[in-house]
Design an enzyme around this catalytic site. Structure first.
Site, PDB file in Angstrom:
ATOM      1  N   ASN A  11      -2.097   0.098   6.696  1.00  0.00           N
ATOM      2  CA  ASN A  11      -1.613  -1.169   7.256  1.00  0.00           C
ATOM      3  C   ASN A  11      -0.723  -1.954   6.286  1.00  0.00           C
ATOM      4  OD1 ASN A  11      -3.632  -2.057   5.564  1.00  0.00           O
ATOM      5  ND2 ASN A  11      -4.760  -3.196   7.116  1.00  0.00           N
ATOM      6  N   ARG A  48       2.481  -6.490   9.399  1.00  0.00           N
ATOM      7  CA  ARG A  48       1.770  -5.330   9.960  1.00  0.00           C
ATOM      8  C   ARG A  48       2.317  -4.936  11.325  1.00  0.00           C
ATOM      9  NH1 ARG A  48      -3.985  -7.508   7.701  1.00  0.00           N
ATOM     10  NH2 ARG A  48      -4.122  -6.258   5.794  1.00  0.00           N
ATOM     11  N   THR A  77      -5.494  -7.100  10.813  1.00  0.00           N
ATOM     12  CA  THR A  77      -5.766  -5.843  10.098  1.00  0.00           C
ATOM     13  C   THR A  77      -5.248  -4.643  10.873  1.00  0.00           C
ATOM     14  OG1 THR A  77      -7.751  -6.810   9.120  1.00  0.00           O
ATOM     15  CG2 THR A  77      -7.601  -4.408   9.093  1.00  0.00           C
ATOM     16  N   HIS A 133      -2.322  -5.588   1.644  1.00  0.00           N
ATOM     17  CA  HIS A 133      -3.610  -6.266   1.499  1.00  0.00           C
ATOM     18  C   HIS A 133      -3.332  -7.678   1.020  1.00  0.00           C
ATOM     19  CE1 HIS A 133      -7.641  -7.335   0.066  1.00  0.00           C
ATOM     20  NE2 HIS A 133      -7.016  -7.823  -0.989  1.00  0.00           N
ATOM     21  N   PHE A 163     -15.667   3.835   6.742  1.00  0.00           N
ATOM     22  CA  PHE A 163     -14.288   4.204   6.394  1.00  0.00           C
ATOM     23  C   PHE A 163     -14.020   4.136   4.897  1.00  0.00           C
ATOM     24  CE2 PHE A 163     -14.111  -0.351   7.680  1.00  0.00           C
ATOM     25  CZ  PHE A 163     -13.606  -0.922   6.530  1.00  0.00           C
ATOM     26  N   LYS A 200       0.819  -1.221   0.000  1.00  0.00           N
ATOM     27  CA  LYS A 200       0.000   0.000   0.000  1.00  0.00           C
ATOM     28  C   LYS A 200       0.861   1.284   0.000  1.00  0.00           C
ATOM     29  CE  LYS A 200      -3.913  -2.312   2.221  1.00  0.00           C
ATOM     30  NZ  LYS A 200      -5.008  -2.178   3.221  1.00  0.00           N
ATOM     31  N   ARG A 216      -1.839 -14.531   4.771  1.00  0.00           N
ATOM     32  CA  ARG A 216      -2.551 -13.875   5.876  1.00  0.00           C
ATOM     33  C   ARG A 216      -1.810 -14.065   7.198  1.00  0.00           C
ATOM     34  NH1 ARG A 216      -7.250 -11.695   4.354  1.00  0.00           N
ATOM     35  NH2 ARG A 216      -8.248 -11.676   6.392  1.00  0.00           N
TER      36      ARG A 216
HETATM   37  P1  CMP Z   1      -7.506  -4.546   3.647  1.00  0.00           P
HETATM   38  O1  CMP Z   1      -7.100  -5.923   4.042  1.00  0.00           O
HETATM   39  O2  CMP Z   1      -6.918  -3.991   2.414  1.00  0.00           O
HETATM   40  O3  CMP Z   1      -9.105  -4.514   3.509  1.00  0.00           O
HETATM   41  C1  CMP Z   1      -9.868  -3.360   3.740  1.00  0.00           C
HETATM   42  C2  CMP Z   1      -9.058  -2.230   4.287  1.00  0.00           C
HETATM   43  O4  CMP Z   1      -9.815  -1.217   4.913  1.00  0.00           O
HETATM   44  C3  CMP Z   1      -8.137  -2.722   5.383  1.00  0.00           C
HETATM   45  O5  CMP Z   1      -7.137  -3.533   4.845  1.00  0.00           O
HETATM   46  C4  CMP Z   1      -7.699  -1.410   5.993  1.00  0.00           C
HETATM   47  O6  CMP Z   1      -6.709  -0.755   5.213  1.00  0.00           O
HETATM   48  C5  CMP Z   1      -8.997  -0.624   5.896  1.00  0.00           C
HETATM   49  N1  CMP Z   1      -9.730  -0.647   7.154  1.00  0.00           N
HETATM   50  C6  CMP Z   1     -10.293  -1.702   7.765  1.00  0.00           C
HETATM   51  N2  CMP Z   1     -10.902  -1.328   8.896  1.00  0.00           N
HETATM   52  C7  CMP Z   1     -10.736   0.006   8.992  1.00  0.00           C
HETATM   53  C8  CMP Z   1     -11.129   0.989   9.927  1.00  0.00           C
HETATM   54  N3  CMP Z   1     -11.847   0.661  11.009  1.00  0.00           N
HETATM   55  N4  CMP Z   1     -10.765   2.262   9.703  1.00  0.00           N
HETATM   56  C9  CMP Z   1     -10.060   2.589   8.607  1.00  0.00           C
HETATM   57  N5  CMP Z   1      -9.652   1.694   7.676  1.00  0.00           N
HETATM   58  C10 CMP Z   1      -9.974   0.432   7.878  1.00  0.00           C
END
Ligand code: CMP
Length: 139
Positions: free
Chosen positions: A113, A103, A92, A116, A58, A10, A86
């Protein structure tokens, strides 16, 4: 079985110039990077990729973050690649991620984070096809 997953490094990672660190952790876990390209996502591409999250509070912030700089999209191959990736990504929210995961070691926040990874083999196939033609993948 040897399978594939889809990965995005990212914008928080490209901004900090740590894509090589992420790739070292991927390869250190035994996953092979069989396709990779760096690109600037358009808003439409980011919205389409994360359409499943479009009702989340979000979503707007997430799309803005994902187009805030370049990303690296990848296809990873290995034994049970989806759960294998994963496991090394970690939770996450980096605050909840296990020590040694990408992460925990590298991510800035739940949004920024760093990586993905697909959550199922079915979604991996969809996500790979969203970014890669079959001829761009060399195993
Ligand atoms: P990803 O695995 O790419 O899938 C969805 C993305 O949304 C996640 O990683 C984070 O980057 C983002 N995300 C998930 N939860 C939140 C949250 N509570 N606030 C902001 N971003 C989020």
């Amino acid at each position: 079985a040897v399978t594939r997953t889809f990965s995005i490094i990212k914008p928080d990672a490209t901004r900090r110039n740590i894509t090589g660190k992420v790739n070292a952790m991927i390869e250190g876990a035994g996953l092979r990077i069989v396709a990779q390209k760096r690109l600037q996502l358009t808003q439409a591409q980011a919205e389409g990729f994360y359409a499943v999250h479009s009702e989340r509070g979000f979503f707007g912030e997430l799309v803005a973050f994902m187009i805030s700089g370049p990303v690296v999209v990848q296809v990873l191959e290995g034994e049970d690649a989806v759960p294998a990736y994963r496991a090394i990504m970690g939770a996450t929210n980096p605050a909840n991620a296990d020590a040694g995961t990408i992460r925990k070691e590298l991510a800035e926040s739940i949004e920024a984070n760093t990586v993905h990874g697909s959550d199922s083999d079915e979604n991996a196939a969809i996500e790979i096809a969203y970014f890669f033609a079959p001829t761009e993948i060399a195993a």
